[in-house]
Write a protein that holds these residues in place. Structure first.
Motif, PDB file in Angstrom:
ATOM      1  N   GLN A 145      32.939  47.611  37.761  1.00 50.28           N
ATOM      2  CA  GLN A 145      32.818  46.778  38.947  1.00 50.28           C
ATOM      3  C   GLN A 145      33.941  46.955  39.963  1.00 50.28           C
ATOM      4  O   GLN A 145      33.875  46.394  41.044  1.00 50.28           O
ATOM      5  CB  GLN A 145      32.774  45.306  38.529  1.00 50.28           C
ATOM      6  CG  GLN A 145      31.588  44.969  37.641  1.00 50.28           C
ATOM      7  CD  GLN A 145      30.294  45.404  38.252  1.00 50.28           C
ATOM      8  OE1 GLN A 145      29.951  45.011  39.349  1.00 50.28           O
ATOM      9  NE2 GLN A 145      29.586  46.272  37.578  1.00 50.28           N
ATOM     10  N   GLU A 146      34.990  47.666  39.619  1.00 51.63           N
ATOM     11  CA  GLU A 146      36.175  47.653  40.469  1.00 51.63           C
ATOM     12  C   GLU A 146      35.882  48.113  41.889  1.00 51.63           C
ATOM     13  O   GLU A 146      36.307  47.511  42.855  1.00 51.63           O
ATOM     14  CB  GLU A 146      37.273  48.526  39.843  1.00 51.63           C
ATOM     15  CG  GLU A 146      37.874  47.933  38.582  1.00 51.63           C
ATOM     16  CD  GLU A 146      38.482  46.581  38.839  1.00 51.63           C
ATOM     17  OE1 GLU A 146      39.034  46.349  39.934  1.00 51.63           O
ATOM     18  OE2 GLU A 146      38.403  45.728  37.942  1.00 51.63           O
ATOM     19  N   TYR A 147      35.138  49.179  42.039  1.00 47.58           N
ATOM     20  CA  TYR A 147      34.930  49.710  43.386  1.00 47.58           C
ATOM     21  C   TYR A 147      34.157  48.735  44.262  1.00 47.58           C
ATOM     22  O   TYR A 147      34.562  48.423  45.380  1.00 47.58           O
ATOM     23  CB  TYR A 147      34.187  51.041  43.316  1.00 47.58           C
ATOM     24  CG  TYR A 147      33.910  51.615  44.689  1.00 47.58           C
ATOM     25  CD1 TYR A 147      34.892  52.301  45.386  1.00 47.58           C
ATOM     26  CD2 TYR A 147      32.674  51.445  45.284  1.00 47.58           C
ATOM     27  CE1 TYR A 147      34.644  52.804  46.650  1.00 47.58           C
ATOM     28  CE2 TYR A 147      32.420  51.949  46.550  1.00 47.58           C
ATOM     29  CZ  TYR A 147      33.407  52.623  47.216  1.00 47.58           C
ATOM     30  OH  TYR A 147      33.164  53.110  48.466  1.00 47.58           O
ATOM     31  N   CYS A 148      33.046  48.220  43.730  1.00 46.47           N
ATOM     32  CA  CYS A 148      32.182  47.405  44.578  1.00 46.47           C
ATOM     33  C   CYS A 148      32.816  46.046  44.874  1.00 46.47           C
ATOM     34  O   CYS A 148      32.574  45.474  45.928  1.00 46.47           O
ATOM     35  CB  CYS A 148      30.814  47.222  43.945  1.00 46.47           C
ATOM     36  SG  CYS A 148      30.759  46.038  42.610  1.00 46.47           S
ATOM     37  N   THR A 149      33.633  45.491  43.973  1.00 46.17           N
ATOM     38  CA  THR A 149      34.160  44.160  44.214  1.00 46.17           C
ATOM     39  C   THR A 149      35.470  44.164  44.981  1.00 46.17           C
ATOM     40  O   THR A 149      35.745  43.246  45.729  1.00 46.17           O
ATOM     41  CB  THR A 149      34.355  43.412  42.889  1.00 46.17           C
ATOM     42  OG1 THR A 149      35.226  44.172  42.050  1.00 46.17           O
ATOM     43  CG2 THR A 149      33.046  43.205  42.172  1.00 46.17           C
ATOM     44  N   VAL A 150      36.294  45.160  44.792  1.00 48.83           N
ATOM     45  CA  VAL A 150      37.553  45.219  45.542  1.00 48.83           C
ATOM     46  C   VAL A 150      37.276  45.304  47.034  1.00 48.83           C
ATOM     47  O   VAL A 150      37.923  44.656  47.855  1.00 48.83           O
ATOM     48  CB  VAL A 150      38.402  46.416  45.075  1.00 48.83           C
ATOM     49  CG1 VAL A 150      39.525  46.693  46.075  1.00 48.83           C
ATOM     50  CG2 VAL A 150      38.977  46.162  43.702  1.00 48.83           C
ATOM     51  N   HIS A 151      36.281  46.072  47.426  1.00 48.18           N
ATOM     52  CA  HIS A 151      35.978  46.240  48.843  1.00 48.18           C
ATOM     53  C   HIS A 151      35.080  45.137  49.391  1.00 48.18           C
ATOM     54  O   HIS A 151      34.833  45.086  50.586  1.00 48.18           O
ATOM     55  CB  HIS A 151      35.325  47.612  49.071  1.00 48.18           C
ATOM     56  CG  HIS A 151      36.237  48.757  48.790  1.00 48.18           C
ATOM     57  ND1 HIS A 151      37.139  49.239  49.703  1.00 48.18           N
ATOM     58  CD2 HIS A 151      36.426  49.481  47.672  1.00 48.18           C
ATOM     59  CE1 HIS A 151      37.823  50.238  49.174  1.00 48.18           C
ATOM     60  NE2 HIS A 151      37.411  50.410  47.939  1.00 48.18           N
ATOM     61  N   ALA A 152      34.597  44.256  48.501  1.00 49.86           N
ATOM     62  CA  ALA A 152      33.722  43.175  48.960  1.00 49.86           C
ATOM     63  C   ALA A 152      34.505  41.977  49.468  1.00 49.86           C
ATOM     64  O   ALA A 152      33.976  41.163  50.213  1.00 49.86           O
ATOM     65  CB  ALA A 152      32.799  42.740  47.820  1.00 49.86           C
ATOM     66  N   LYS A 153      35.774  41.838  49.081  1.00 49.53           N
ATOM     67  CA  LYS A 153      36.557  40.660  49.460  1.00 49.53           C
ATOM     68  C   LYS A 153      36.835  40.657  50.954  1.00 49.53           C
ATOM     69  O   LYS A 153      37.302  41.638  51.513  1.00 49.53           O
ATOM     70  CB  LYS A 153      37.871  40.640  48.678  1.00 49.53           C
ATOM     71  CG  LYS A 153      38.731  39.426  48.933  1.00 49.53           C
ATOM     72  CD  LYS A 153      39.923  39.399  47.993  1.00 49.53           C
ATOM     73  CE  LYS A 153      40.817  40.620  48.192  1.00 49.53           C
ATOM     74  NZ  LYS A 153      41.965  40.599  47.275  1.00 49.53           N
ATOM     75  N   THR A 154      36.561  39.530  51.606  1.00 48.89           N
ATOM     76  CA  THR A 154      36.751  39.446  53.055  1.00 48.89           C
ATOM     77  C   THR A 154      37.763  38.384  53.462  1.00 48.89           C
ATOM     78  O   THR A 154      38.433  38.534  54.482  1.00 48.89           O
ATOM     79  CB  THR A 154      35.418  39.149  53.764  1.00 48.89           C
ATOM     80  OG1 THR A 154      34.926  37.875  53.334  1.00 48.89           O
ATOM     81  CG2 THR A 154      34.389  40.222  53.468  1.00 48.89           C
ATOM     82  N   HIS A 155      37.894  37.299  52.706  1.00 45.29           N
ATOM     83  CA  HIS A 155      38.780  36.195  53.087  1.00 45.29           C
ATOM     84  C   HIS A 155      39.452  35.608  51.856  1.00 45.29           C
ATOM     85  O   HIS A 155      38.824  35.488  50.790  1.00 45.29           O
ATOM     86  CB  HIS A 155      38.018  35.065  53.793  1.00 45.29           C
ATOM     87  CG  HIS A 155      37.426  35.452  55.109  1.00 45.29           C
ATOM     88  ND1 HIS A 155      36.295  36.208  55.223  1.00 45.29           N
ATOM     89  CD2 HIS A 155      37.826  35.168  56.376  1.00 45.29           C
ATOM     90  CE1 HIS A 155      36.001  36.384  56.504  1.00 45.29           C
ATOM     91  NE2 HIS A 155      36.915  35.761  57.224  1.00 45.29           N
ATOM     92  N   ILE A 156      40.703  35.244  52.018  1.00 47.45           N
ATOM     93  CA  ILE A 156      41.416  34.403  51.055  1.00 47.45           C
ATOM     94  C   ILE A 156      41.979  33.228  51.838  1.00 47.45           C
ATOM     95  O   ILE A 156      42.857  33.397  52.680  1.00 47.45           O
ATOM     96  CB  ILE A 156      42.551  35.156  50.342  1.00 47.45           C
ATOM     97  CG1 ILE A 156      42.015  36.371  49.591  1.00 47.45           C
ATOM     98  CG2 ILE A 156      43.266  34.218  49.363  1.00 47.45           C
ATOM     99  CD1 ILE A 156      43.101  37.173  48.897  1.00 47.45           C
ATOM    100  N   LEU A 157      41.477  32.034  51.564  1.00 43.45           N
ATOM    101  CA  LEU A 157      41.867  30.832  52.297  1.00 43.45           C
ATOM    102  C   LEU A 157      42.785  29.994  51.416  1.00 43.45           C
ATOM    103  O   LEU A 157      42.418  29.624  50.303  1.00 43.45           O
ATOM    104  CB  LEU A 157      40.625  30.029  52.688  1.00 43.45           C
ATOM    105  CG  LEU A 157      39.537  30.807  53.442  1.00 43.45           C
ATOM    106  CD1 LEU A 157      38.301  29.953  53.620  1.00 43.45           C
ATOM    107  CD2 LEU A 157      40.060  31.294  54.780  1.00 43.45           C
TER     108      LEU A 157
END
Length: 519
Positions: A145-157
């Motif tokens: 999953q590393e590739y698809c999830t690392v690049h999926a993150k858009t915001h950290i609030l």
């Protein structure tokens, strides 16, 4: 100070549903009247599934997708494979999102009209991921999953100052609400960039105690937590906050218009039981509210009921338009043997667990908005045990005709909303059931708790293997006895450990990660 309260009867007309929609709802409601049974277990495969308790479930895309999240800090996306004709419920894990949270995930939701997924956790963070079309791919093992999830993150609030417990979505792919134990509800708009911890927008509302429950309907928002009351806010009531303009700490940007409270809520002394673990507003009619009390039952309220004024001589006075809650046991016990059921109901309707003579009640905190009128409940649903963990509460059925709650005994309870009678008791977990979510279009219910799996229940024509209705009386008596033995505060050791882990990494994060600039 005088406040003008909204007229809840002044509502916009709702368009009539189509004939096809009416037929679908009738068929769905009819099917749910049958006995239910477990039809599928998600996550019992070594290639996918959670590695910890499952704290959150969410049906997205009109039930096309099921999201699950929990202590392993992953979000798993389940989707039915229409090509698999060998299984009646061919749900498969399509994507696993490694969120990067440092503590347990408490809630997750997919934002409407988008492929964005928001998560909230015990590390005080809100994270947003855009999975694109990943949820439509073939099943993927947890180690790929590393590739698809690392690049999926858009915001950290990082706007909240304590653990974030719940998400409420709006009719927008960009806006959503979150509630935190810091006593605030915040509205996040992903289109508006800001620097967290220095330039965060003011909270939508702020209370003087911890919050853990959040429910919304149209303009209204119900919040609850470490208080004997649930609070109804009308988001149309906004304006200047004089305290904030004078430099004092504001109590939010919207107005509390009603409070919801039990008949046996006490004033002058407060025990640890005065805590609400779950809240839900009806999506079908918009005015019914469910509140689940720790070490007590589930209560049904309505915003249409006449409230009490704070000057009433007794806090247990009921609304004049309906019967007292104490008059409900005969109806509530109609599905069980009359002698045993009446005994259970009589005990369940007593005031909440009393402290031992040696135990001293907690100090009474400053009550939020004590002058706001109080609405008393229409009905009480008893039998489940809500002591050891944080239980959610929910409506089920196409017209929200059922009420459901998990229990510390590993079962989940389903009551008929109109009468309070018990519709079903089902084994949903080996230890504790915390979350129950009904499919929006199918007679299908997802259940999760301490186990690492998600169970699916559906109506069946055969005998139910996991129904516990035949021993419902003994289960309810046992729950009552266990509840009354508790004379010390509830400690949620799992979330406590997660909080300690998160706090020990604060200094490390401060030295290695700058404040997030939300794009």
């Amino acid at each position: 100070m005088n406040y003008r309260y909204p007229d809840f009867l002044n509502r916009q007309p709702v368009p009539s549903p189509s004939l096809a929609s009416q037929f679908q709802k009738r068929a769905l409601g009819k099917s749910l009247e049958s006995n239910w049974d477990r039809v599928k277990v998600l996550g019992d495969n070594k290639d996918y599934g959670h590695a910890g308790c499952v704290n959150a479930l969410h049906w997205a895309r009109d039930g096309e997708i099921l999201l699950s999240a929990g202590d392993d800090r992953t979000v798993q996306i389940w989707r039915m494979d229409p090509t698999d004709i060998s299984d009646d419920y061919p749900f498969m894990c399509k994507t696993v999102i490694n969120t990067g949270h440092r503590a347990n995930i408490f809630n997750t939701a997919m934002l409407p009209y988008s492929s964005r997924i928001a998560t909230v956790a015990g590390d005080r963070q809100v994270r947003v991921f855009d999975v694109g079309q990943d949820h439509g791919n073939s099943a993927i093992g947890r180690n790929a999953q590393e590739y698809c999830t690392v690049h999926a993150k858009t915001h950290i609030l990082k706007c909240h100052e304590d653990r974030v417990k719940r998400i409420a979505t709006e009719e927008s792919p960009d806006r959503f609400l979150t509630v935190s134990e810091d006593g605030t509800v915040r509205q996040h708009d992903l289109r508006v960039p800001h620097s967290c911890r220095s330039g965060c927008p003011a909270p939508l509302l702020q209370l003087s105690h911890e919050l853990s429950a959040l429910a919304t309907s149209s303009f209204y928002c119900v919040v609850a937590g470490d208080s004997p009351y649930g609070y109804l806010f009308d988001r149309r009531f906004t304006g200047r906050d004089l305290q904030d303009e004078r430099g004092s700490k504001a109590e939010g940007l919207t107005t509390c218009v009603r409070r919801f409270g039990r008949p046996n809520s006490r004033t002058g002394s407060r025990s640890y039981h005065e805590h609400i673990t779950g809240a839900r507003m009806s999506s079908e009619n918009g005015h019914e509210v469910l509140l689940s009390y720790s070490a007590d039952g589930v209560y049904l309220f309505s915003t249409l009921d006449d409230p009490e004024t704070p000057s009433s001589s007794s806090i247990i006075t009921q609304n004049s338009k309906r019967r007292r809650v104490s008059e409900e046991p005969e109806q509530a016990s109609s599905s069980m043997s009359s002698e045993n059921s009446m005994e259970i109901d009589d005990l369940m309707l007593q005031p909440e667990t009393e402290e031992s003579e040696e135990a001293e009640p907690d100090e009474e905190p400053h009550e939020f908005r004590p002058w706001v009128p109080v609405i008393r409940p229409q009905r009480r649903y008893a039998g489940a045990r809500n002591v050891d963990t944080v239980k959610d509460v929910n409506f089920l059925g196409p017209h929200d005709e059922y009420v459901t709650s998990g229990s510390d005994d590993g079962n989940f309870f389903v009551w008929r909303k109109s009468t309070g009678s018990l519709h079903g008791v089902y084994e949903g977990d080996a230890s504790v059931v915390n979350v129950i979510e009904g499919h929006p279009k199918l007679p299908l219910v997802a259940v999760s708790g301490i186990d690492h799996t998600v169970k699916l229940f559906a109506p069946v024509t055969r005998e139910s293997v996991f129904s516990r209705m035949s021993i419902a009386d003994s289960i309810m008596k046992g729950n009552l006895q266990h509840r009354n033995l508790r004379t010390i505060p509830r400690l949620d050791f799992i979330t406590l450990l997660a909080s300690v882990r998160a706090s020990t990494q604060d200094e490390f994060d401060a030295n290695t990660t700058s404040d997030c600039i939300n794009q």
